[in-house]
Design a protein around this motif. Structure first.
Motif, PDB file in Angstrom:
ATOM      1  N   LYS A  13      32.262  46.819  10.361  1.00 34.78           N
ATOM      2  CA  LYS A  13      32.730  45.767   9.454  1.00 34.78           C
ATOM      3  C   LYS A  13      32.296  44.402   9.948  1.00 34.78           C
ATOM      4  O   LYS A  13      31.865  43.551   9.176  1.00 34.78           O
ATOM      5  CB  LYS A  13      34.254  45.763   9.385  1.00 34.78           C
ATOM      6  CG  LYS A  13      34.854  46.876   8.618  1.00 34.78           C
ATOM      7  CD  LYS A  13      36.340  46.612   8.558  1.00 34.78           C
ATOM      8  CE  LYS A  13      37.088  47.735   7.925  1.00 34.78           C
ATOM      9  NZ  LYS A  13      38.528  47.508   8.013  1.00 34.78           N
ATOM     10  N   ASP A  69      41.501  45.481   4.401  1.00 29.52           N
ATOM     11  CA  ASP A  69      41.841  46.891   4.365  1.00 29.52           C
ATOM     12  C   ASP A  69      41.163  47.478   3.132  1.00 29.52           C
ATOM     13  O   ASP A  69      41.108  46.832   2.085  1.00 29.52           O
ATOM     14  CB  ASP A  69      43.353  47.089   4.298  1.00 29.52           C
ATOM     15  CG  ASP A  69      43.743  48.475   4.768  1.00 29.52           C
ATOM     16  OD1 ASP A  69      43.486  48.796   5.941  1.00 29.52           O
ATOM     17  OD2 ASP A  69      44.283  49.255   3.963  1.00 29.52           O
ATOM     18  N   THR A  70      40.629  48.670   3.304  1.00 32.08           N
ATOM     19  CA  THR A  70      39.844  49.278   2.234  1.00 32.08           C
ATOM     20  C   THR A  70      40.321  50.686   1.961  1.00 32.08           C
ATOM     21  O   THR A  70      40.715  51.401   2.886  1.00 32.08           O
ATOM     22  CB  THR A  70      38.354  49.338   2.647  1.00 32.08           C
ATOM     23  OG1 THR A  70      37.877  48.011   2.795  1.00 32.08           O
ATOM     24  CG2 THR A  70      37.506  50.050   1.602  1.00 32.08           C
ATOM     25  N   PHE A 149      28.634  53.588   7.090  1.00 34.05           N
ATOM     26  CA  PHE A 149      29.703  54.289   7.810  1.00 34.05           C
ATOM     27  C   PHE A 149      30.674  54.903   6.797  1.00 34.05           C
ATOM     28  O   PHE A 149      30.500  54.757   5.591  1.00 34.05           O
ATOM     29  CB  PHE A 149      30.426  53.331   8.760  1.00 34.05           C
ATOM     30  CG  PHE A 149      31.262  52.281   8.083  1.00 34.05           C
ATOM     31  CD1 PHE A 149      30.670  51.163   7.520  1.00 34.05           C
ATOM     32  CD2 PHE A 149      32.644  52.415   7.992  1.00 34.05           C
ATOM     33  CE1 PHE A 149      31.438  50.191   6.882  1.00 34.05           C
ATOM     34  CE2 PHE A 149      33.419  51.442   7.370  1.00 34.05           C
ATOM     35  CZ  PHE A 149      32.820  50.330   6.812  1.00 34.05           C
ATOM     36  N   TYR A 151      32.593  56.837   4.177  1.00 33.06           N
ATOM     37  CA  TYR A 151      32.230  57.718   3.067  1.00 33.06           C
ATOM     38  C   TYR A 151      30.885  57.345   2.443  1.00 33.06           C
ATOM     39  O   TYR A 151      30.513  57.888   1.401  1.00 33.06           O
ATOM     40  CB  TYR A 151      33.332  57.673   1.998  1.00 33.06           C
ATOM     41  CG  TYR A 151      34.690  58.123   2.506  1.00 33.06           C
ATOM     42  CD1 TYR A 151      35.074  59.463   2.435  1.00 33.06           C
ATOM     43  CD2 TYR A 151      35.594  57.224   3.067  1.00 33.06           C
ATOM     44  CE1 TYR A 151      36.313  59.890   2.899  1.00 33.06           C
ATOM     45  CE2 TYR A 151      36.838  57.633   3.545  1.00 33.06           C
ATOM     46  CZ  TYR A 151      37.188  58.958   3.455  1.00 33.06           C
ATOM     47  OH  TYR A 151      38.409  59.375   3.923  1.00 33.06           O
ATOM     48  N   ASP A 152      30.152  56.413   3.045  1.00 31.19           N
ATOM     49  CA  ASP A 152      28.887  55.938   2.464  1.00 31.19           C
ATOM     50  C   ASP A 152      27.921  57.061   2.050  1.00 31.19           C
ATOM     51  O   ASP A 152      27.301  56.967   0.989  1.00 31.19           O
ATOM     52  CB  ASP A 152      28.167  54.987   3.433  1.00 31.19           C
ATOM     53  CG  ASP A 152      28.752  53.580   3.415  1.00 31.19           C
ATOM     54  OD1 ASP A 152      29.547  53.287   2.493  1.00 31.19           O
ATOM     55  OD2 ASP A 152      28.416  52.784   4.298  1.00 31.19           O
ATOM     56  N   LYS A 172      23.474  46.831   0.455  1.00 31.93           N
ATOM     57  CA  LYS A 172      24.891  47.187   0.333  1.00 31.93           C
ATOM     58  C   LYS A 172      25.732  45.916   0.209  1.00 31.93           C
ATOM     59  O   LYS A 172      26.640  45.838  -0.612  1.00 31.93           O
ATOM     60  CB  LYS A 172      25.335  48.024   1.547  1.00 31.93           C
ATOM     61  CG  LYS A 172      26.789  48.468   1.444  1.00 31.93           C
ATOM     62  CD  LYS A 172      27.271  49.285   2.638  1.00 31.93           C
ATOM     63  CE  LYS A 172      28.775  49.489   2.563  1.00 31.93           C
ATOM     64  NZ  LYS A 172      29.362  50.093   3.760  1.00 31.93           N
ATOM     65  N   HIS A 177      32.237  46.373  -2.308  1.00 29.01           N
ATOM     66  CA  HIS A 177      33.647  45.976  -2.396  1.00 29.01           C
ATOM     67  C   HIS A 177      33.978  44.907  -1.351  1.00 29.01           C
ATOM     68  O   HIS A 177      34.556  43.881  -1.652  1.00 29.01           O
ATOM     69  CB  HIS A 177      34.503  47.226  -2.183  1.00 29.01           C
ATOM     70  CG  HIS A 177      34.038  48.078  -1.019  1.00 29.01           C
ATOM     71  ND1 HIS A 177      32.785  48.646  -0.977  1.00 29.01           N
ATOM     72  CD2 HIS A 177      34.611  48.400   0.157  1.00 29.01           C
ATOM     73  CE1 HIS A 177      32.626  49.299   0.151  1.00 29.01           C
ATOM     74  NE2 HIS A 177      33.723  49.152   0.867  1.00 29.01           N
ATOM     75  N   ARG A 178      33.578  45.161  -0.095  1.00 28.20           N
ATOM     76  CA  ARG A 178      33.941  44.226   0.977  1.00 28.20           C
ATOM     77  C   ARG A 178      33.239  42.890   0.792  1.00 28.20           C
ATOM     78  O   ARG A 178      33.820  41.835   0.989  1.00 28.20           O
ATOM     79  CB  ARG A 178      33.602  44.834   2.347  1.00 28.20           C
ATOM     80  CG  ARG A 178      34.130  44.001   3.513  1.00 28.20           C
ATOM     81  CD  ARG A 178      34.007  44.706   4.857  1.00 28.20           C
ATOM     82  NE  ARG A 178      34.667  45.996   4.840  1.00 28.20           N
ATOM     83  CZ  ARG A 178      34.047  47.153   4.656  1.00 28.20           C
ATOM     84  NH1 ARG A 178      32.739  47.215   4.534  1.00 28.20           N
ATOM     85  NH2 ARG A 178      34.735  48.275   4.611  1.00 28.20           N
TER      86      ARG A 178
HETATM   87  P1  IMP Z   1      39.927  50.247   6.678  1.00 29.96           P
HETATM   88  O1  IMP Z   1      41.364  50.583   6.590  1.00 29.96           O
HETATM   89  O2  IMP Z   1      39.575  49.007   5.960  1.00 29.96           O
HETATM   90  O3  IMP Z   1      39.413  50.309   8.074  1.00 29.96           O
HETATM   91  O4  IMP Z   1      39.114  51.367   5.896  1.00 29.96           O
HETATM   92  C1  IMP Z   1      39.625  52.661   5.834  1.00 29.96           C
HETATM   93  C2  IMP Z   1      38.541  53.679   5.783  1.00 29.96           C
HETATM   94  O5  IMP Z   1      37.846  53.569   4.555  1.00 29.96           O
HETATM   95  C3  IMP Z   1      37.469  53.584   6.863  1.00 29.96           C
HETATM   96  O6  IMP Z   1      37.839  54.250   8.027  1.00 29.96           O
HETATM   97  C4  IMP Z   1      36.312  54.292   6.193  1.00 29.96           C
HETATM   98  O7  IMP Z   1      36.443  55.678   6.307  1.00 29.96           O
HETATM   99  C5  IMP Z   1      36.516  53.911   4.732  1.00 29.96           C
HETATM  100  N1  IMP Z   1      35.679  52.756   4.395  1.00 29.96           N
HETATM  101  C6  IMP Z   1      36.006  51.439   4.438  1.00 29.96           C
HETATM  102  N2  IMP Z   1      34.977  50.674   4.045  1.00 29.96           N
HETATM  103  C7  IMP Z   1      33.974  51.539   3.761  1.00 29.96           C
HETATM  104  C8  IMP Z   1      32.621  51.354   3.316  1.00 29.96           C
HETATM  105  O8  IMP Z   1      32.117  50.241   3.132  1.00 29.96           O
HETATM  106  N3  IMP Z   1      31.926  52.480   3.143  1.00 29.96           N
HETATM  107  C9  IMP Z   1      32.405  53.725   3.347  1.00 29.96           C
HETATM  108  N4  IMP Z   1      33.631  53.950   3.773  1.00 29.96           N
HETATM  109  C10 IMP Z   1      34.418  52.862   3.973  1.00 29.96           C
END
Ligand code: IMP
Length: 192
Positions: A13, A69-70, A149, A151-152, A172, A177-178
């Motif tokens: 990230k 958070d994603t 990284f 689920y890419d 990307k 989203h990010r």
């Molecule tokens: P986090 O809570 O923001 O760290 O994201 C939770 C999880 O979502 C991460 O461990 C990844 O498995 C997945 N994730 C977050 N951002 C991405 C991305 O840009 N691509 C693919 N998987 C993502």
């Protein structure tokens, strides 16, 4: 130059966000400030998780900070893995096992729609702000590509025929989203 802490220990990230920064903002990490805590992120929504991470580092440092958070929200799985995306297949945060679990659950599913959603929480001068970014696409049936990284390798954004893991970081970052959430954060910071 504006200094801001990015409350993350995720080097992927940091790399993505740093690549989008202009010269106006310098990012600091908790590790650079001697904070190596496992920041809690076990709340029921990605909004609460992002805010909790930002508040945690703000409490320790008193400085301006943001956290993201994603979640990957898969329609046919009722929005799963969602807020559980990092630990979907267990506490080890194993990207490969998480993908295996998704593919297994979707092996007989034809409805493949899914969206990545990021929420960034900013604490600046004591005020709290949220910024959202989202991209939708399809979960494919096998991995393609080795970049990125999480689920890419199994996510193809709508309008494309390659996965996030087959795109360069620049590609990307143009659509993710990010990066959408981050662009909103950046324009807010540069205006304020
Ligand atoms: P986090 O809570 O923001 O760290 O994201 C939770 C999880 O979502 C991460 O461990 C990844 O498995 C997945 N994730 C977050 N951002 C991405 C991305 O840009 N691509 C693919 N998987 C993502």
């Amino acid at each position: 130059m504006m200094e801001l802490i990015f409350a993350t220990n995720n080097s992927h990230k940091l790399k993505e966000i740093s690549a989008m920064l202009g010269n106006a903002i310098r990012l600091l990490t908790p590790a650079e400030l001697g904070i190596n805590d496992d920041i809690p992120e076990d709340f029921p929504t990605i909004e609460e998780n992002a805010l909790a991470k930002a508040r945690y580092i703000h409490r320790l440092t008193g400085r301006d900070v943001f956290a993201d958070d994603t979640g990957l929200e898969i329609e046919a799985l009722g929005g799963e893995p969602g807020v559980h995306s990092a630990r979907y297949a267990g506490p080890g945060k194993d990207f490969e096992k998480n993908i295996d679990k998704v593919l297994e659950k979707m092996k007989d599913v034809n409805r493949r729609n899914a969206c990545f959603r990021t929420v960034i929480a900013l604490i600046k001068d004591g005020g709290e702000y949220l910024f959202e970014g989202k991209i939708c696409g399809k979960i494919i049936r096998e991995r393609r590509g080795s970049k990125g990284f999480g689920y890419d390798p199994v996510f193809i954004p709508d309008g494309y025929n390659v996965t996030f893991a087959q795109m360069s970081l620049e590609e990307k970052n143009r659509i993710s989203h990010r990066s959408e959430a981050f662009r909103k954060l950046r324009s807010f910071l540069l205006k304020s």
